[in-house]
Enzyme design. Structure first.
Site, short mmCIF file in Angstrom:
data_model
loop_
_atom_site.label_atom_id
_atom_site.label_comp_id
_atom_site.label_asym_id
_atom_site.label_seq_id
_atom_site.Cartn_x
_atom_site.Cartn_y
_atom_site.Cartn_z
N ASN A 252 4.73 -24.37 -7.55
CA ASN A 252 3.51 -24.48 -8.66
C ASN A 252 2.22 -24.18 -7.61
O ASN A 252 2.35 -25.13 -7.12
CB ASN A 252 3.92 -25.82 -9.11
CG ASN A 252 2.78 -26.12 -9.67
OD1 ASN A 252 1.90 -25.62 -9.94
ND2 ASN A 252 2.84 -27.50 -10.20
N CYS A 253 1.33 -22.98 -7.91
CA CYS A 253 0.35 -23.20 -7.01
C CYS A 253 -1.27 -23.51 -8.11
O CYS A 253 -2.01 -23.74 -7.78
CB CYS A 253 -0.67 -21.92 -7.10
SG CYS A 253 1.01 -21.27 -6.32
N VAL A 254 -0.50 -24.66 -8.96
CA VAL A 254 -2.11 -25.21 -9.73
C VAL A 254 -0.86 -26.53 -10.03
O VAL A 254 -0.84 -26.94 -9.41
CB VAL A 254 -1.75 -24.40 -11.18
CG1 VAL A 254 -2.15 -22.94 -11.06
CG2 VAL A 254 -0.50 -24.96 -12.00
#
Lengths: 75, 355, 414
Positions: free
Chosen positions: C227-229
């Site tokens: 999860n990059c957000v």
């Protein structure tokens, strides 16, 4: 947003994937849609079929707008 | 100790010593110096000097609120806009204890004075006073006892909190005795969230009292708008919180907690495409939306249905924002602004899409 | 069969020589690391390595993931054997903005109070990918580079005696008093496609959920982040490696409670899938004869609906529940905090209002894709001031409102 528009007497149909959130915030005409990243689409379907489904959803939305209701309703 | 703060004290006709229920229609008047509880207050809290007392009849204020408030502001204006050395620093009203009409009057006056003159305006009420729900968000309400028996502690509390405000101190629930104002504010707790969660669960399982850190809110409701009578002639508009914007996001709508909404033309557009439009939303996988923005806002089929006569006509602007961590207050504001434009164009129905 | 976890505390990290850990000092051969990363993935164009220490005047931008370097000393399968962790060292990956919401780490100043990574010795990788990659490929590249670097560094701890060595038996083998309440931990994993995924044993958590998992597997690094957000409330790989709820439940097992197990569940994108997932999760928990449940979360908005579905269902089934959530109450705190609510949610731990603003003073050094700073300013509730200070909402800071309960931040009505 739905409520602020509806307050002015304009009928609004809230088309969204996650119905409980719409219910909680108090939209009145609720139209369940496909999924969060593509409420009016389905990338797994072929384009023709996808568009047909999209059209049916919008037709349903129009029916919801023409339906008299006295409380929250999921169409 | 010499008084540091000059105050106007607000009372109803009864506490102001001008009469009982027979004087409930008394128009606002300003009397010099302290009266009734004001005299007591000066003794209890020597930092405060009551320079004038405003008295208003309970019913006068309750029934002609707008007029009464404008009269009161006119009476007070010179005091708050005086030369520096004569200027009044604050307004105190009540305590209203559990008296409903008096509470509403104190709340209305404090709110107006705070907004108009930007000075602290503090009242005190019993937590169950019906005016508390109405005014706690706008007005600092010190906790007061149920009736006049609690005059001394209620006055002290009210004036003490006002002094703190004047000194620029932060008020905190638990430490300061006031009615919380509905604003959520961060703080560092002693224990981590994980430890607090396990502690809370163990208490809940043991049937011991515990306090949740977030009380579930009650949402307000709006009555459903009437159904569209004749769809064949109705004007329809499209709105989305799914962040569909013209390519390049010209209004730079933020990917989260959007601070604005965009209004974009639909004239001459028969559908959205990957070349013309894109998603500015940061809360979902935008791949599918960017491939075909109609998946979020179904313009292509709406145009087809328009041509087929399924509805009258399409409002030639669509409105878009990003519903991702966007506060309800902002969403409401955008909704009202959009509604104004829709009304002006005779729109009767809206399809609002969300992701 | 036990699992042993050895934690090694490192005094400092330095560039130079061969990569090794000697007398508490971690030496890092920068070139060997970048060569290794480039050789194993031709989608990486280049990779810049920097070190950020607690107290440094450094701001790390566009952070994608944070990982703890570790290595399996004796690998007898997941959750068995022995693993060594470099306890206070972290690999921080950053790269150009793909999803708008990559986060910030400040190593000093007021922002440092909000993130656990101002307290770790950070090896920062600024990864640039070759042109022409899709967003999925871009994120995949950086995610894998992070894991490879954590493994690379972790090797330095292989033959070092750990400062602490803890042994964990599988839960069913540990005795607990039958009088204590049976507590199940329900671990919600974000699993919604590009930039919002979580991996269990390397497999995307979109499939095969809900399921039970022995907590020793989790201690052995079973879950990693994709999860990059949503910087403030994403669970980075480091958070999964250090889940504070697991630590607390193990600590109190046999004393205050009976740690009965962990159920992993997902946060799907379709309502029907959310409902189905909630139903199955509740059935699993009922099958474990749970008295109480702790429910953690990742993300905000639609995951609120998952949390409320589970809360409603479990409370109705007579299982007491505490849910952990952050709030989005607007910068002034006056707005509605959650997207979904339930009457039954009477026990909520708030880990803070992510909309609250903070002014981050200018820093001497900026790490990560600095050219994206301007874009950050437009694409996110940020404003970059002339003097280099940055006004942000807490949601921009990695881990600020972590919903596993890592931080002490909370929120109250004033």
């Amino acid at each position: 947003m739905t409520k602020a528009i509806e307050e002015k007497g304009i009928a609004v149909v809230h088309a969204c994937s996650i119905v409980p959130i719409s219910k909680t915030v108090g939209a009145n005409r609720i139209l369940p849609t496909v999924a969060i990243p593509h409420p009016f689409g389905d990338p797994d379907k072929d384009p023709e079929e996808e568009k047909k489904m999209r059209k049916e959803l919008v037709e349903k939305a129009l029916r919801a707008l023409a339906t008299p209701i006295d409380q929250q309703q999921v169409f | 100790m010499a008084a540091r703060y000059r105050a106007i004290f607000c009372l109803n006709q009864f506490f102001g010593g001008l009469g009982g229920e027979d004087k409930a229609y008394l128009a606002p008047q300003l009397l010099e110096g302290a009266r009734g509880p004001g005299i007591f207050l000066e003794r209890l809290v020597p930092e405060v000097e009551v320079v004038a007392t405003l008295v208003c009849g309970d019913n006068y204020l309750a029934e002609k609120t707008e007029l009464a408030i404008s009269e009161i502001l006119a009476l007070l204006r010179p005091w708050f806009e005086n030369e520096e050395k004569d200027r009044v620093h604050l307004l105190l009203a009540g305590p209203a204890f559990n008296a409903g009409r008096y509470g509403l009057a104190c709340g209305a006056i404090c709110k107006a004075v705070r907004e108009c003159f930007a000075v602290p305006a503090v009242t005190a009420m019993y937590p169950e006073n019906p005016a508390v729900e109405e005014y706690r968000k706008d007005v600092l309400i010190a906790r007061a006892g149920e009736d006049v028996m609690a005059m001394e502690e209620s006055l002290k509390n009210m004036a003490g909190l006002a002094c703190k405000l004047l000194q620029g101190e932060e008020l905190l629930p638990g430490r300061d005795d006031y009615i919380p104002q509905g604003r959520r504010k961060n703080y560092f707790a002693e224990k981590s969230g994980a430890v607090r969660a396990v502690d809370m669960l163990l208490k809940k399982l043991a049937g011991e009292p515990f306090s949740t850190e977030y009380v579930m809110p009650v949402f307000d409701r709006v009555a459903p708008a009437p159904a569209v009578q004749d769809m064949a002639i109705a004007r329809l508009a499209l709105v989305t919180s799914g962040g569909i914007v013209p390519h390049g996001n010209p209004d730079r709508i933020e990917a989260a907690n959007a601070s604005r909404f965009g209004a974009y033309p639909l004239q001459g557009l028969s559908a959205f495409s990957a070349e013309t439009h894109q998603s500015a939303h940061g809360g979902y996988d935008a791949t599918f939306a960017n491939e075909n923005p109609n998946r979020i806002l179904p313009l292509d089929v709406v145009r087809e249905l328009e041509a087929e006569g399924a509805f009258g006509s399409l409002h030639d602007t669509y409105y878009a924002t990003v519903g991702n961590g966007t506060s309800v207050a902002n969403a409401k504001k955008y909704g009202s602004e959009i509604a104004k434009r829709l009304l002006a164009d005779g729109v009767q129905a809206v399809i609002l899409t969300s992701t | 069969m036990a699992f042993e976890r050895g934690d090694i505390t490192v005094a400092d990290v330095r560039f130079g020589g061969q990569t090794k850990l000697r007398e508490k000092m971690l030496f890092l051969d920068e070139k060997a690391l970048t060569d290794f990363l480039l050789s194993r993935d031709d989608r990486i164009a280049n990779c810049l390595v920097s070190i950020a220490r607690p107290g440094d005047s450094i701001r790390i931008l566009c952070v994608k993931d944070v990982l703890q370097p570790s290595c399996k000393i004796r690998d007898d399968g997941p959750g068995v054997g022995r693993r060594h962790n470099l306890d206070n060292v972290a690999v921080v990956t950053c790269g150009k903005i793909v999803g708008f919401q990559e986060g910030i780490i400040d190593m000093s100043g007021p922002g440092a109070l909000y993130t656990p990574f101002s307290g770790t010795l950070n090896v920062v990788l600024d990864v640039n990918v070759i042109p022409g990659l899709t967003p999925h490929q871009h994120e995949d590249t950086i995610r894998n580079a992070g894991h490879a670097a954590a493994d690379f560094l972790g090797e330095a701890g292989r033959s070092v005696a750990p400062d602490t060595l803890q042994s964990y038996a599988a839960l069913e083998e540990t005795a607990a008093s039958p009088d204590l309440p049976r507590v199940v931990y329900v671990y919600m994993l974000l699993s919604q496609g590009l930039l919002h995924d979580t991996y269990v044993f390397g497999r995307n958590a979109r499939e095969g959920m809900p399921r039970t998992i022995d907590p020793v597997m989790l201690l052995d690094g079973a879950i990693t982040s994709g999860n990059c957000v949503s910087a403030c409330d994403k669970n980075s790989s480091w958070h999964h490696q250090h889940n504070p709820l697991l630590r607390e439940l193990y600590l109190r097992h046999g004393r205050d409670l009976n740690f009965t197990g962990v159920v992993l569940t997902n946060e799907p994108v379709r309502l029907a899938a959310k409902e189905e997932s909630a139903e199955k999760t509740i059935a699993l928990i009922q099958g474990m004869n749970a008295d109480g449940v702790i429910l953690s979360k990742e993300g905000f908005g639609n995951p609120d609906a998952d949390q409320m579905l589970l809360t409603r269902g479990l409370e109705k089934a007579g299982i007491k529940l505490v849910a952990i959530s952050d709030e989005f109450a607007g910068p002034d705190g006056a707005s509605q905090s959650l997207a979904d609510t339930a009457e039954e949610a009477d026990a909520v731990v708030s880990v803070g209002n992510a909309n609250e603003r903070i002014l981050l003073p200018p820093m001497e050094r900026l790490l990560g894709p600095v050219s994206d700073l301007r874009r950050l300013a437009g694409a996110w509730p940020h404003s970059l001031h002339e003097d280099g200070s940055l006004e942000v909402e807490l949601q921009a800071i990695i881990g600020a409102t972590n919903e596993l309960g890592m931080q002490t931040l909370s929120c109250r009505e004033v």
